[in-house]
Design a protein around this motif. Sequence first.
Motif, PDB file in Angstrom:
ATOM      1  N   PHE A   1       0.845   4.006 107.095  1.00 51.71           N
ATOM      2  CA  PHE A   1      -1.096   4.565 107.483  1.00 51.71           C
ATOM      3  C   PHE A   1      -1.079   6.584 107.599  1.00 51.71           C
ATOM      4  N   PHE A   2      -0.076   6.776 107.858  1.00 51.26           N
ATOM      5  CA  PHE A   2      -0.106   7.865 107.633  1.00 51.26           C
ATOM      6  C   PHE A   2      -0.543   8.044 106.178  1.00 51.26           C
ATOM      7  N   ALA A   3       0.868   7.640 105.663  1.00 54.33           N
ATOM      8  CA  ALA A   3      -0.225   8.359 104.010  1.00 54.33           C
ATOM      9  C   ALA A   3      -0.839   7.560 103.379  1.00 54.33           C
ATOM     10  N   SER A   4      -1.445   6.138 103.741  1.00 50.00           N
ATOM     11  CA  SER A   4      -2.985   5.707 103.582  1.00 50.00           C
ATOM     12  C   SER A   4      -3.504   6.942 103.743  1.00 50.00           C
ATOM     13  N   SER A   5      -4.303   7.884 104.901  1.00 47.70           N
ATOM     14  CA  SER A   5      -4.940   8.973 105.027  1.00 47.70           C
ATOM     15  C   SER A   5      -4.362  10.449 103.792  1.00 47.70           C
ATOM     16  N   VAL A   6      -3.017  10.225 103.791  1.00 48.42           N
ATOM     17  CA  VAL A   6      -2.679  12.057 103.172  1.00 48.42           C
ATOM     18  C   VAL A   6      -3.156  11.104 101.235  1.00 48.42           C
ATOM     19  N   THR A   7      -2.915  10.119 101.555  1.00 48.79           N
ATOM     20  CA  THR A   7      -2.919   9.614  99.820  1.00 48.79           C
ATOM     21  C   THR A   7      -5.009   8.906 100.218  1.00 48.79           C
ATOM     22  N   ARG A   8      -5.184   9.557 100.374  1.00 46.14           N
ATOM     23  CA  ARG A   8      -6.482   9.637  99.885  1.00 46.14           C
ATOM     24  C   ARG A   8      -7.189  10.809  99.979  1.00 46.14           C
ATOM     25  N   VAL A   9      -7.191  11.704 101.159  1.00 38.65           N
ATOM     26  CA  VAL A   9      -7.233  13.202 101.440  1.00 38.65           C
ATOM     27  C   VAL A   9      -7.152  13.839 100.776  1.00 38.65           C
TER      28      VAL A   9
ATOM     29  N   VAL B   1      10.516   6.080 103.149  1.00 42.53           N
ATOM     30  CA  VAL B   1      10.018   5.177 102.382  1.00 42.53           C
ATOM     31  C   VAL B   1       8.869   4.795 102.673  1.00 42.53           C
ATOM     32  N   GLY B   2       8.202   5.351 103.362  1.00 42.00           N
ATOM     33  CA  GLY B   2       6.814   4.816 103.410  1.00 42.00           C
ATOM     34  C   GLY B   2       5.911   5.709 102.962  1.00 42.00           C
ATOM     35  N   PHE B   3       6.214   6.477 102.483  1.00 39.91           N
ATOM     36  CA  PHE B   3       5.573   7.466 101.869  1.00 39.91           C
ATOM     37  C   PHE B   3       5.546   6.831 100.489  1.00 39.91           C
ATOM     38  N   ALA B   4       6.821   6.730 100.341  1.00 39.85           N
ATOM     39  CA  ALA B   4       6.826   6.567  99.030  1.00 39.85           C
ATOM     40  C   ALA B   4       6.383   5.098  98.898  1.00 39.85           C
ATOM     41  N   ASN B   5       6.387   3.806  99.308  1.00 39.25           N
ATOM     42  CA  ASN B   5       6.256   3.059  98.845  1.00 39.25           C
ATOM     43  C   ASN B   5       4.733   3.319  99.104  1.00 39.25           C
ATOM     44  N   GLN B   6       4.094   3.213  99.709  1.00 40.83           N
ATOM     45  CA  GLN B   6       2.579   3.498  99.874  1.00 40.83           C
ATOM     46  C   GLN B   6       1.831   4.256  98.810  1.00 40.83           C
ATOM     47  N   SER B   7       2.288   5.156  98.079  1.00 40.57           N
ATOM     48  CA  SER B   7       1.644   5.964  97.046  1.00 40.57           C
ATOM     49  C   SER B   7       2.542   5.974  95.637  1.00 40.57           C
ATOM     50  N   VAL B   8       3.846   5.170  95.636  1.00 41.78           N
ATOM     51  CA  VAL B   8       3.762   5.541  94.176  1.00 41.78           C
ATOM     52  C   VAL B   8       3.547   4.535  92.986  1.00 41.78           C
ATOM     53  N   PRO B   9       3.620   2.932  93.989  1.00 38.03           N
ATOM     54  CA  PRO B   9       2.467   2.015  93.386  1.00 38.03           C
ATOM     55  C   PRO B   9       1.194   1.918  92.841  1.00 38.03           C
ATOM     56  N   LEU B  10       0.588   3.022  93.777  1.00 42.31           N
ATOM     57  CA  LEU B  10      -0.538   3.823  93.540  1.00 42.31           C
ATOM     58  C   LEU B  10      -0.618   4.577  92.350  1.00 42.31           C
ATOM     59  N   TYR B  11       0.196   5.159  92.336  1.00 38.77           N
ATOM     60  CA  TYR B  11      -0.064   6.426  90.629  1.00 38.77           C
ATOM     61  C   TYR B  11       0.255   5.740  89.657  1.00 38.77           C
ATOM     62  N   LEU B  12       1.477   5.088  89.984  1.00 42.01           N
ATOM     63  CA  LEU B  12       1.540   3.508  88.608  1.00 42.01           C
ATOM     64  C   LEU B  12       0.510   2.793  87.493  1.00 42.01           C
ATOM     65  N   SER B  13      -0.122   2.069  88.796  1.00 38.41           N
ATOM     66  CA  SER B  13      -1.267   1.358  88.809  1.00 38.41           C
ATOM     67  C   SER B  13      -2.774   1.812  87.918  1.00 38.41           C
ATOM     68  N   GLU B  14      -2.603   3.190  88.435  1.00 39.92           N
ATOM     69  CA  GLU B  14      -3.906   4.111  88.232  1.00 39.92           C
ATOM     70  C   GLU B  14      -3.179   5.019  86.633  1.00 39.92           C
ATOM     71  N   MET B  15      -2.558   5.185  86.484  1.00 43.16           N
ATOM     72  CA  MET B  15      -1.781   5.942  85.438  1.00 43.16           C
ATOM     73  C   MET B  15      -1.909   5.406  84.590  1.00 43.16           C
ATOM     74  N   ALA B  16      -1.267   3.973  84.311  1.00 47.16           N
ATOM     75  CA  ALA B  16      -1.148   2.802  82.982  1.00 47.16           C
ATOM     76  C   ALA B  16      -2.914   2.442  82.798  1.00 47.16           C
ATOM     77  N   PRO B  17      -2.521   2.140  81.151  1.00 44.55           N
ATOM     78  CA  PRO B  17      -3.909   2.173  80.807  1.00 44.55           C
ATOM     79  C   PRO B  17      -3.249   0.137  80.766  1.00 44.55           C
TER      80      PRO B  17
END
Length: 509
Positions: free
Chosen positions: A97-105, A146-162
């Motif tokens: 949940f903390f990772a959500s704010s970091v990722t968004r802001v 793991v909490g920060f990585a699991n929150q941000s890495v899948p988002l990063y991959l899906s946004e970068m991918a065509p």
Amino acid sequence: MAVGLAITSEKGHYNGKMTLLVVVSCMSAATGGVIFGYDIGISGGVTSMEPFLKKFFPEVYTKMNEDNKISNYCKFDSQLLTSFTSSLYIAGLVSSFFASSVTRVFGRKPSILIGGAAFLAGSALGGAALNVYMLIFGRILLGIGVGFANQSVPLYLSEMAPPNYRGAITIGFQLCVGIGVLSANLINFGTEKIKAGWGWRISLAMAAVPASILTLCALFLPETPNSLIQNSKDPEKAKLMLQHVRGTNDVQAELDDLITANSISKTIKHPFKNILQSKYRPQLVMAIAIPFFQQVTGINVISFYAPVLFRTIGLGESASLLSSFMITGVLGTFSTFISMLIVDKFGRRALFMIGGFQMFLSQTMVGVLMAAQLGDYGGISKGYASLIIIFICTYVAGFAWSWGPLGWLVPSEIFPLEIRSAGQSITVAVGFLFTFMVAQTFLTMLCHLKSGIFFFFGGWVLVMSAFVYLLLPETKNMPIEQMSKVWSEHWFWKRIVGEVNEDGKIDVP
């Protein structure tokens, strides 16, 4: 720097190529999956090592070696032992949940960096642990990572991918989880043979290797165009990055969708509150249901406690670690790679259904064999033990090309930008919550349900397969910022979110 694979979405008409920048960036970010997989493999392995149990969990060690009156199914039943395993998941739940704010802001990149650094600190503390408190505190730091990585890495991959390659690239995260499990099992197999009894320290400390790689890579990762649009007042930055990652100057159609999505996201001040609105109901249901179902497939029976299970059916310490290495490591990684190759061709739903049937059949057969052949005392013949291992292999393959990778892929691609970080955090938190519950209760369930535990999880596989068949629309090839269309065209969800009119807009009911 284009590799040369042309990409034009069938539904979104975006232009672009699979560029070297996308490949390298996604490979670097996906190492976040390695730290998660490594921890899964390591925790199961070290908890079957006698020197580790003797030092930190003497009660379990005594049950395992000295008390012949303890049931085969109850030898490892210890709340302190399960606290060691599951403390990581509570820490991961809270930190997501903390990772959500970091990722968004601040963006996806800083969140990945924090995850790598926290995991690095936790691995050092675990390897140097002198008592169970140091051990569990190290697990908590690993959980934050793991909490920060699991929150941000899948988002990063899906946004970068065509769009046409999003499935394959995002499954790269689960592939790296498999590589992490494979590496952990191989290391456990080697360190268990150290006669001095400190091999478990190497196993725990070696988690620093993937953590260091992730941390260093995160320093040089480019930010995603979606995140740049969301956090920058200058859309030209996002346009320039989009041109780099797509390998073409003609990115206006995709950029327009990003700008529109960002305009909507700016009106959302409280994403966790807004995700409760009816127009986001399908995404919220999937954010809760998919990670829940992923945990009650029974994969934790194999992943966390595979060596324990193999010792339960009569294999020795070294043989149990080797079996775990071969099954959860090699086979799981290979099957995930197969999923990576075919997911964008056959779609998500087909893999869910095929994998579900395979897992149900395998769990039923394992349950039947263990009920018939393994009592509370004594062992099981090598023939039947081999047959059980074959069905466990079939189960692992089914999970590794269905619920394993798709449990990360589908949630990462369905959220609109305005609730994306919040939605992914809910997905990760729900996953951690039920991972914790399964990890905390599994050994007790094994003790009381015995072989019936496989029928318990098999029943859930039937439920989740029906859920996918009825309620999950196909998402392959759909651009991530146009994903709302799949819900408005679905037979059930269109009643809640509305239908698409002739102008391409959604009429809210």
